[in-house]
Design an enzyme around this catalytic site. Structure first.
Site, mmCIF file in Angstrom:
data_model
loop_
_atom_site.group_PDB
_atom_site.id
_atom_site.type_symbol
_atom_site.label_atom_id
_atom_site.label_comp_id
_atom_site.label_asym_id
_atom_site.label_seq_id
_atom_site.Cartn_x
_atom_site.Cartn_y
_atom_site.Cartn_z
ATOM 1 N N LYS A 286 47.292 30.461 44.242
ATOM 2 C CA LYS A 286 46.494 29.585 44.626
ATOM 3 C C LYS A 286 45.962 28.411 43.932
ATOM 4 O O LYS A 286 45.983 27.316 43.896
ATOM 5 C CB LYS A 286 45.139 30.157 45.354
ATOM 6 C CG LYS A 286 45.466 30.861 46.532
ATOM 7 C CD LYS A 286 43.999 31.453 47.353
ATOM 8 C CE LYS A 286 43.241 32.430 46.342
ATOM 9 N NZ LYS A 286 43.976 33.771 46.034
ATOM 10 N N ASN B 243 37.053 27.831 45.436
ATOM 11 C CA ASN B 243 37.320 29.349 44.961
ATOM 12 C C ASN B 243 37.652 28.953 43.280
ATOM 13 O O ASN B 243 37.548 30.088 42.819
ATOM 14 C CB ASN B 243 38.107 29.887 45.711
ATOM 15 C CG ASN B 243 38.323 31.463 45.323
ATOM 16 O OD1 ASN B 243 37.086 32.187 45.283
ATOM 17 N ND2 ASN B 243 39.529 31.842 44.847
ATOM 18 N N HIS C 254 42.507 43.081 48.727
ATOM 19 C CA HIS C 254 41.178 43.243 49.330
ATOM 20 C C HIS C 254 41.052 44.236 50.424
ATOM 21 O O HIS C 254 40.175 44.230 51.278
ATOM 22 C CB HIS C 254 40.699 41.964 49.694
ATOM 23 C CG HIS C 254 40.499 40.665 48.559
ATOM 24 N ND1 HIS C 254 40.184 41.074 47.391
ATOM 25 C CD2 HIS C 254 41.071 39.583 48.575
ATOM 26 C CE1 HIS C 254 39.927 39.943 46.672
ATOM 27 N NE2 HIS C 254 40.869 39.218 47.349
#
Length: 446
Positions: free
Chosen positions: A118, A141, A186
């Site tokens: 990302k 982010n 996650h």
């Protein structure tokens, strides 16, 4: 029916929470601050900036949340927290900073998520826009929090978004949105992979154009999404951006039209070829001129801690991929830097986040590999991969670098790509990467 007090609750006093508080204060909106930690590390700063604002620390009080008319949750706080769920069930909206950002942003948004790459792709698209002379703001982010980017002079927003941020997005309405890739991550927060994928898919909500990974079906939207996708990666066809061969030379291409030789990319590794193709697809959909994008690809050298070349000693190269905090990122780095018949010596380990490390075994078995293990979950990783590659243990980063170098011969490479979070031994992944670079420099000076 609950009577609302027209006051907002900000949960989390970290970087995101502070950005929300500053934004609401500038908008002259009343708010309170809460943090699930009993002593947040930046509590004194919060008190200095907002001396008249009520602050509650420790376990969330449902009655406090029920007295507010909107709850703004920081990404580090799970929306499944019981007190937040209770408020949501009572009809109180639960949003995040990205939802607020979308309400006020006037320029088109390029929205980028994915398990890996990302930051590289977000930065690359931002650099492409700058080269083209577009007034661009880059963050989310990555780097600057979203609300601190808001400016009426901005012509294009390029936003990196995590699954945590997307959980609280209703409709992003991006000019162009992408999920670069999906791999397990996650799982200490999500109930299962399906829940994690569903959070990522929210990036497509309301998008004008979507960009999907031709080789990763998990990035494709549901058939009912109603938006025709642009593809990137793999062999080029008439559906987007990919690779073609011309006279033995590999080219990046739009549809079947060659754009530039892959060898002209400054960023290293096969995975970065896909990153370049993704950036081209996103930039093209956002109307960034092609000549500016290609010029950027020829000069962009990548980001710190992402397959970053550090140094060379005795013809052994060292690469820092400390940002490789999950298995998918590490698999991409291994694929990008594998160099049979030479060895790739990989430093793995840290907090495993509930991942299944047997997913590393095919890649490690397919190449000439050795592994140095560090951190809390080193025994778990060793059990998962020992059938695929020899392993040794190290008790510090300096020890890991020295042991990796001892295993290496001329032409080999040492790769720090831990596939784990860093908090068992380091402040964060940046600290881990800096410790690796420092240990490598010390080794090279000896």
């Amino acid at each position: 029916m609950i009577a609302t007090s027209k006051i907002k609750a900000i949960i989390g006093t970290g970087i995101t929470g502070l950005s929300v508080a500053r934004f609401l204060a500038a908008q002259q909106q009343a708010f309170i601050l809460l943090d699930t930690r009993s002593s947040p590390p930046n509590l004194e700063q919060v008190k200095r900036e907002f001396p008249t604002v009520s602050i509650e620390c420790g376990e969330l009080n449902p009655n406090t949340l029920l007295a507010c008319d909107e709850i703004i949750v920081s990404p580090g706080i799970a929306v499944a927290t019981p007190a937040i769920e209770q408020a949501r069930a009572a009809g109180i909206p639960v949003v995040g900073d990205i939802e607020l950002f979308v309400r006020y942003a006037k320029a088109p948004i390029v929205a980028i998520t994915g398990s890996n790459a990302k930051s590289t792709v977000t930065t690359l698209v931002g650099e492409m826009a700058k080269t083209a002379g577009i007034h661009v703001a880059v963050g989310g982010n990555l780097g600057t929090p979203a609300l601190e980017l808001l400016d009426d002079a901005v012509e294009l927003y390029v936003m990196e978004l995590s699954s945590f941020q997307l959980e609280t997005v209703t409709k992003l309405n991006a000019k162009v949105a992408t999920i670069l890739n999906i791999s397990a991550d996650h799982l200490d927060r999500y109930e299962n992979m399906r829940a994690y994928i569903l959070a990522k898919l929210r990036v497509y909500f309301g998008a004008e154009t979507i960009v999907v990974n031709r080789n990763d079906l998990l990035t494709h939207p549901p058939l009912a999404a109603g938006v025709k996708p642009i593809y990137f990666g793999g062999r080029a066809d008439f559906g987007g951006f990919g690779l073609i061969q011309r006279d033995g030379v590999e080219w990046l291409a739009k549809n079947l039209t060659p754009l530039m030789a892959a060898s002209e990319l400054k960023i290293r590794g096969r995975h970065n070829v896909d990153n370049a193709l993704a950036a081209l697809a996103l930039g093209d959909a956002a109307a960034i001129p092609m000549d500016a994008m290609l010029a950027t690809l020829k000069t962009f050298s990548g980001l710190r801690h992402r397959c970053e070349f550090v140094a060379e000693k005795n013809a052994v190269e060292f690469y820092n991929d400390s940002k490789g905090t999950n298995i998918g990122a590490t698999l991409a780095a291994i694929s990008g830097l594998a160099r049979d018949p030479h060895q790739l010596i990989v430093i793995l380990g840290g907090e495993g986040k509930g991942q299944d490390f047997t997913e590393l075994t095919p890649a490690l078995r397919a190449i000439n590999s050795r592994v140095v293990l560090i951190g809390r979950d080193a025994p778990v990783i060793e059990q998962a991969i020992s059938s695929a590659t020899p392993t040794v243990h190290a008790d510090s980063m300096v020890d890991a670098v020295n042991k990796a170098f001892a295993l290496a011969n001329a032409g080999d490479a040492v790769l720090l790509s831990p596939a784990c979070a860093s908090f068992d031994m380091f402040k964060n992944y940046e600290d881990r990467g800096e410790k690796f670079c420092s240990a490598v420099r010390e080794l090279c000076a000896s």
